[in-house]
Design a protein around this motif. Sequence first.
Motif, mmCIF file in Angstrom:
data_model
loop_
_atom_site.group_PDB
_atom_site.id
_atom_site.type_symbol
_atom_site.label_atom_id
_atom_site.label_comp_id
_atom_site.label_asym_id
_atom_site.label_seq_id
_atom_site.Cartn_x
_atom_site.Cartn_y
_atom_site.Cartn_z
ATOM 1 N N ALA A 43 16.653 -9.441 -7.630
ATOM 2 C CA ALA A 43 15.248 -9.850 -7.778
ATOM 3 C C ALA A 43 14.730 -10.484 -6.493
ATOM 4 O O ALA A 43 13.657 -10.121 -6.003
ATOM 5 N N ALA A 44 15.486 -11.404 -5.929
ATOM 6 C CA ALA A 44 15.039 -12.103 -4.712
ATOM 7 C C ALA A 44 14.946 -11.147 -3.530
ATOM 8 O O ALA A 44 13.946 -11.148 -2.792
ATOM 9 N N ASP A 45 15.978 -10.334 -3.340
ATOM 10 C CA ASP A 45 15.973 -9.410 -2.200
ATOM 11 C C ASP A 45 14.832 -8.406 -2.293
ATOM 12 O O ASP A 45 14.108 -8.185 -1.322
ATOM 13 N N HIS A 46 14.652 -7.808 -3.466
ATOM 14 C CA HIS A 46 13.631 -6.767 -3.584
ATOM 15 C C HIS A 46 12.223 -7.335 -3.602
ATOM 16 O O HIS A 46 11.287 -6.663 -3.163
ATOM 17 N N GLU A 47 12.061 -8.556 -4.047
ATOM 18 C CA GLU A 47 10.747 -9.196 -3.926
ATOM 19 C C GLU A 47 10.430 -9.423 -2.448
ATOM 20 O O GLU A 47 9.309 -9.167 -1.992
ATOM 21 N N ARG A 48 11.416 -9.867 -1.685
ATOM 22 C CA ARG A 48 11.220 -10.064 -0.246
ATOM 23 C C ARG A 48 10.935 -8.726 0.446
ATOM 24 O O ARG A 48 10.017 -8.627 1.267
ATOM 25 N N PHE A 49 11.680 -7.681 0.080
ATOM 26 C CA PHE A 49 11.441 -6.368 0.678
ATOM 27 C C PHE A 49 10.062 -5.841 0.296
ATOM 28 O O PHE A 49 9.378 -5.226 1.118
ATOM 29 N N ARG A 50 9.665 -6.091 -0.931
ATOM 30 C CA ARG A 50 8.328 -5.658 -1.377
ATOM 31 C C ARG A 50 7.249 -6.337 -0.545
ATOM 32 O O ARG A 50 6.269 -5.703 -0.143
ATOM 33 N N GLN A 51 7.435 -7.610 -0.254
ATOM 34 C CA GLN A 51 6.480 -8.329 0.594
ATOM 35 C C GLN A 51 6.488 -7.775 2.014
ATOM 36 O O GLN A 51 5.432 -7.628 2.633
ATOM 37 N N ASP A 52 7.676 -7.463 2.545
ATOM 38 C CA ASP A 52 7.777 -6.876 3.881
ATOM 39 C C ASP A 52 7.061 -5.527 3.936
ATOM 40 O O ASP A 52 6.360 -5.224 4.914
ATOM 41 N N ILE A 53 7.233 -4.722 2.899
ATOM 42 C CA ILE A 53 6.569 -3.419 2.831
ATOM 43 C C ILE A 53 5.057 -3.610 2.774
ATOM 44 O O ILE A 53 4.310 -2.906 3.462
ATOM 45 N N ALA A 54 4.604 -4.556 1.974
ATOM 46 C CA ALA A 54 3.163 -4.819 1.867
ATOM 47 C C ALA A 54 2.595 -5.267 3.212
ATOM 48 O O ALA A 54 1.485 -4.858 3.588
ATOM 49 N N THR A 55 3.346 -6.085 3.942
ATOM 50 C CA THR A 55 2.894 -6.534 5.259
ATOM 51 C C THR A 55 2.778 -5.352 6.220
ATOM 52 O O THR A 55 1.776 -5.212 6.926
ATOM 53 N N LEU A 56 3.811 -4.499 6.237
ATOM 54 C CA LEU A 56 3.769 -3.313 7.103
ATOM 55 C C LEU A 56 2.589 -2.413 6.737
ATOM 56 O O LEU A 56 1.898 -1.890 7.618
ATOM 57 N N ALA A 57 2.374 -2.222 5.451
ATOM 58 C CA ALA A 57 1.272 -1.373 5.004
ATOM 59 C C ALA A 57 -0.069 -1.972 5.408
ATOM 60 O O ALA A 57 -0.956 -1.249 5.886
ATOM 61 N N ALA A 58 -0.224 -3.276 5.243
ATOM 62 C CA ALA A 58 -1.477 -3.930 5.615
ATOM 63 C C ALA A 58 -1.731 -3.815 7.120
ATOM 64 O O ALA A 58 -2.869 -3.554 7.550
ATOM 65 N N GLU A 59 -0.685 -3.999 7.915
ATOM 66 C CA GLU A 59 -0.826 -3.868 9.370
ATOM 67 C C GLU A 59 -1.261 -2.461 9.764
ATOM 68 O O GLU A 59 -1.932 -2.275 10.764
ATOM 69 N N ARG A 60 -0.875 -1.478 8.973
ATOM 70 C CA ARG A 60 -1.202 -0.086 9.265
ATOM 71 C C ARG A 60 -2.398 0.403 8.440
ATOM 72 O O ARG A 60 -2.716 1.584 8.445
ATOM 73 N N ASN A 113 15.169 8.248 10.526
ATOM 74 C CA ASN A 113 14.204 9.286 10.888
ATOM 75 C C ASN A 113 12.829 8.786 11.293
ATOM 76 O O ASN A 113 12.055 9.550 11.864
ATOM 77 N N SER A 114 12.493 7.556 10.994
ATOM 78 C CA SER A 114 11.154 7.074 11.323
ATOM 79 C C SER A 114 11.045 6.788 12.822
ATOM 80 O O SER A 114 11.931 6.169 13.399
ATOM 81 N N PRO A 115 9.932 7.208 13.419
ATOM 82 C CA PRO A 115 9.711 6.844 14.824
ATOM 83 C C PRO A 115 9.200 5.405 14.964
ATOM 84 O O PRO A 115 9.123 4.883 16.075
ATOM 85 N N ASP A 116 8.875 4.764 13.851
ATOM 86 C CA ASP A 116 8.324 3.407 13.840
ATOM 87 C C ASP A 116 9.461 2.388 13.811
ATOM 88 O O ASP A 116 10.196 2.296 12.826
ATOM 89 N N PRO A 117 9.625 1.587 14.876
ATOM 90 C CA PRO A 117 10.725 0.610 14.925
ATOM 91 C C PRO A 117 10.699 -0.397 13.771
ATOM 92 O O PRO A 117 11.760 -0.808 13.295
ATOM 93 N N ALA A 118 9.525 -0.773 13.300
ATOM 94 C CA ALA A 118 9.446 -1.721 12.187
ATOM 95 C C ALA A 118 9.996 -1.096 10.908
ATOM 96 O O ALA A 118 10.687 -1.760 10.127
ATOM 97 N N LEU A 119 9.696 0.170 10.682
ATOM 98 C CA LEU A 119 10.227 0.854 9.505
ATOM 99 C C LEU A 119 11.728 1.057 9.637
ATOM 100 O O LEU A 119 12.467 0.952 8.650
ATOM 101 N N GLN A 120 12.197 1.342 10.839
ATOM 102 C CA GLN A 120 13.639 1.480 11.063
ATOM 103 C C GLN A 120 14.357 0.186 10.702
ATOM 104 O O GLN A 120 15.368 0.199 10.001
ATOM 105 N N ARG A 121 13.826 -0.935 11.186
ATOM 106 C CA ARG A 121 14.450 -2.238 10.894
ATOM 107 C C ARG A 121 14.434 -2.538 9.399
ATOM 108 O O ARG A 121 15.423 -3.026 8.842
ATOM 109 N N LEU A 122 13.316 -2.254 8.753
ATOM 110 C CA LEU A 122 13.226 -2.478 7.313
ATOM 111 C C LEU A 122 14.243 -1.615 6.572
ATOM 112 O O LEU A 122 14.943 -2.100 5.679
ATOM 113 N N GLY A 123 14.338 -0.350 6.951
ATOM 114 C CA GLY A 123 15.302 0.540 6.314
ATOM 115 C C GLY A 123 16.724 0.032 6.438
ATOM 116 O O GLY A 123 17.490 0.049 5.476
#
Length: 157
Positions: A43-60, A113-123
């Motif tokens: 729960a804690a890890d995936h909530e944090r990852f969900r927030q990270d994904i939302a941040t990346l999406a908002a930035e883009r 496979n992502s050319p985006d370094p932020a997505l690579q790090r998240l993955g």
Amino acid sequence: MAIADLRTLQRAALFCEAQAEAGQIGAQRAAAPAVRQLAQSIAADHERFRQDIATLAAERRLDLPNRAAARVQDPSLDTLRQASGDGFDRAFLARQLGLYRPMAELFQTMASNSPDPALQRLGISVLAAVRAHFETARTLGEPMGLRVETIETPPQY
């Protein structure tokens, strides 16, 4: 952003939302302390990852779906909501074991496979956590007769 990255990010958001919910249910309903601890970690890890994904999406400037809007049905979450005791623990662990392969493939693809370094790090980050959760679930599930090879994979996101 490449269309493949967008689709991967959307799927990742759905997976993390479902995993955060499953972990929250497990933190409340698990009978065994070790399963409860795993659920809390998920729960804690995936909530944090969900927030990270939302941040990346908002930035883009991307909109991400939620499971209700995407009309994703996940009967395994309904099963968890209705189960209790040892049956809950077994259902929770089986769900985790069944989801490992599709989640690992998704986040490995993001990392590799992502050319985006932020997505690579998240993955990479999510993949490491998913592997750790899988190993714990596998260890806890073995005495219950749960084997990855015999587990049905829950719905794909």
